[in-house]
Design an enzyme around this catalytic site. Structure first.
Site, short mmCIF file in Angstrom:
data_model
loop_
_atom_site.label_atom_id
_atom_site.label_comp_id
_atom_site.label_asym_id
_atom_site.label_seq_id
_atom_site.Cartn_x
_atom_site.Cartn_y
_atom_site.Cartn_z
N ARG A 82 19.72 -29.17 -38.20
CA ARG A 82 20.25 -28.81 -36.86
C ARG A 82 21.06 -27.42 -37.35
O ARG A 82 20.94 -26.23 -36.73
CB ARG A 82 21.06 -29.57 -36.00
CG ARG A 82 21.18 -28.71 -34.78
CD ARG A 82 22.00 -29.72 -33.79
NE ARG A 82 23.31 -30.35 -34.19
CZ ARG A 82 23.90 -31.21 -33.56
NH1 ARG A 82 23.36 -31.89 -32.70
NH2 ARG A 82 24.96 -31.91 -34.10
N LYS A 184 24.31 -24.80 -32.43
CA LYS A 184 25.81 -25.25 -32.54
C LYS A 184 26.58 -23.81 -33.16
O LYS A 184 26.91 -23.69 -34.32
CB LYS A 184 26.17 -26.27 -33.49
CG LYS A 184 27.18 -27.12 -33.06
CD LYS A 184 27.25 -28.57 -33.40
CE LYS A 184 28.51 -29.26 -33.44
NZ LYS A 184 28.98 -29.47 -31.99
N GLU A 220 24.94 -30.56 -19.62
CA GLU A 220 25.63 -31.22 -20.67
C GLU A 220 27.10 -31.01 -20.21
O GLU A 220 27.50 -30.09 -19.30
CB GLU A 220 25.05 -31.17 -22.06
CG GLU A 220 25.33 -29.71 -22.52
CD GLU A 220 24.89 -29.62 -24.13
OE1 GLU A 220 25.34 -30.47 -24.93
OE2 GLU A 220 24.69 -28.57 -24.60
N1 PLP Z 1 26.47 -31.20 -26.82
C1 PLP Z 1 27.48 -30.28 -27.26
C2 PLP Z 1 27.77 -29.06 -26.80
C3 PLP Z 1 28.11 -30.68 -28.52
O1 PLP Z 1 29.13 -29.94 -29.01
C4 PLP Z 1 28.01 -31.95 -29.19
C5 PLP Z 1 28.70 -32.25 -30.69
O2 PLP Z 1 28.00 -32.20 -31.48
C6 PLP Z 1 27.03 -32.82 -28.69
C7 PLP Z 1 26.43 -32.28 -27.62
C8 PLP Z 1 26.57 -34.09 -29.40
O3 PLP Z 1 25.74 -33.79 -30.50
P1 PLP Z 1 25.57 -34.89 -31.63
O4 PLP Z 1 25.53 -36.19 -31.03
O5 PLP Z 1 24.72 -34.28 -32.50
O6 PLP Z 1 27.13 -34.93 -32.20
C1 COI Z 2 31.02 -33.44 -32.30
O1 COI Z 2 30.85 -34.15 -31.47
O2 COI Z 2 30.92 -33.48 -33.39
C2 COI Z 2 31.31 -31.85 -31.93
O3 COI Z 2 31.16 -31.04 -32.33
C3 COI Z 2 31.87 -31.88 -30.48
C4 COI Z 2 33.43 -30.87 -30.42
C5 COI Z 2 33.70 -30.67 -29.01
C6 COI Z 2 34.30 -31.91 -31.04
#
Ligand code: PLP
Ligand code: COI
Length: 341
Positions: A82, A184, A220
């Protein structure tokens, strides 16, 4: 190795400086070999690309102590992948996913004393990030970058642990159609600061963002994807090009199908149908799965039947299975668990 004297069970989601972090520098078209450093500070020129035009991306993943005493990371290759996509979208050099996993391994290993013990409820949060460092005054990509990783022990992201959350439908958008919502980038989080401060001031835990094109579909929250449970026990999760492809959500979809035999659908979810779901959860690395009890849309309350006191039964099963896999109590699908030591 002796663990640090930290009150693991009472940690919140905050920053505790650990001993070592990783840094690699990009200059003249190549990344250097990278090293661990004790210096937690970054010194930048006043005109650095990151400071002027927000050229920065990041990742978030966790390391766990398993029940048999190993330190492991959960699917770090997917975070590396990612981050490669985020870099391409912001015209930054790619730091390969193979080097990413290697750097994660080095940082966690070097800070093993900060990895919370099994059963403490805490985990080690790992924060890889990359930013443009040379001076940039005309709007263009930087030519020099740093890739860094630090880690910090953390507790639950939402205060109160597994208490169901109350969230509100935001009047702001977190992403533009065809924008950067699916990567991200730090800029996506800068834009969410005003809406989250407003939501907190009004007594809500988080914002539900709608699709920026039509403002009728669920996207989301500021830091997690949605999972809904239908009244007949199936899983529905929003499909959109402007949400971050959560690794936790993708893992939970697999767990639901393969471990729990549930029907799983990824499709557009209209705000109007949310009242018909039985359970709702926010999923992400930091959020794990945090249950949502109530969604407030401009004064209209949508109360999930799972209520405001505990996680719904399907969310609970998903939570227990995923955390069981992460902590080594349940056999993981091949390649999900990266053993560090
Ligand atoms: N959506 C957003 C906007 C996020 O910042 C995060 C955190 O990383 C997620 C979703 C969840 O992603 P992940 O499960 O890869 O941490
Ligand atoms: C994560 O879940 O790793 C994120 O980056 C979310 C953040 C809002 C702490």
């Amino acid at each position: 190795m002796e663990k640090k004297n930290i009150d693991w069970s009472n940690l919140g989601f905050g920053y505790i400086q650990t001993e070592l972090r990783y840094v690699s520098c990009y200059k003249e078209g190549a990344w250097d070999e990278g090293t661990l450093t004790g210096d937690a500070n970054v010194v930048l020129n006043e005109c650095a690309g990151v400071l002027q035009y927000a050229q920065t991306i990041f990742e978030g993943l966790k390391a766990y102590t398993t029940d048999d005493g190993h330190i492991v990371a959960f699917r770090p290759d997917l975070n590396g992948e990612r981050m490669e996509a985020s870099a391409r979208r912001l015209e930054m050099p790619v730091f390969s996913k193979e080097r990413f996993v290697d750097a994660v391994t080095k940082v966690v290993s070097a800070n093993a004393a900060y990895v919370p013990p099994y059963g403490s409820g805490a985990t080690l949060y790992i924060r890889p990030y990359m930013f443009g460092v040379n001076s940039v005054i005309g709007v263009k990509p930087a030519e020099e970058y740093q890739f860094r990783i630090f880690c910090t022990p953390v507790g639950p992201y939402f205060k109160g642990g597994a208490r169901p959350l109350t969230i509100c439908v935001s009047d702001f958008d977190r992403a533009a159609p065809h924008g950067t919502g699916n990567i991200k980038a730090g800029l996506n989080y800068a834009m969410s600061l005003h809406p989250i401060v407003k939501a907190h001031r009004e007594g809500f835990d988080e914002n539900l963002y709608l699709d920026p094109g039509t403002r009728t579909k669920v996207e989301e929250t500021g830091g997690a994807n949605f999972l809904f449970v239908t009244k007949d026990g199936g899983i529905v999760t929003p499909k959109s090009d402007s949400i971050l492809p959560s690794i936790t959500r993708r893992s939970l979809m697999h767990v639901a199908r393969e471990y729990l035999n549930l029907k799983v659908e990824e499709r557009e979810v209209y705000l109007e149908e949310v009242k018909d779901f039985a359970e709702c959860g926010l999923c992400g690395t930091a959020a794990v799965i945090s249950p949502v009890g109530k969604i407030v849309d401009h004064g209209r309350e949508i109360c999930l039947p799972s209520g405001m006191t505990e996680m719904g039964p399907v969310t609970r099963k998903l939570y227990d299975t995923l955390t069981g896999i992460q902590m080594g109590r349940i056999e993981a699908p091949r390649g999900w668990i990266h053993v560090i030591e």
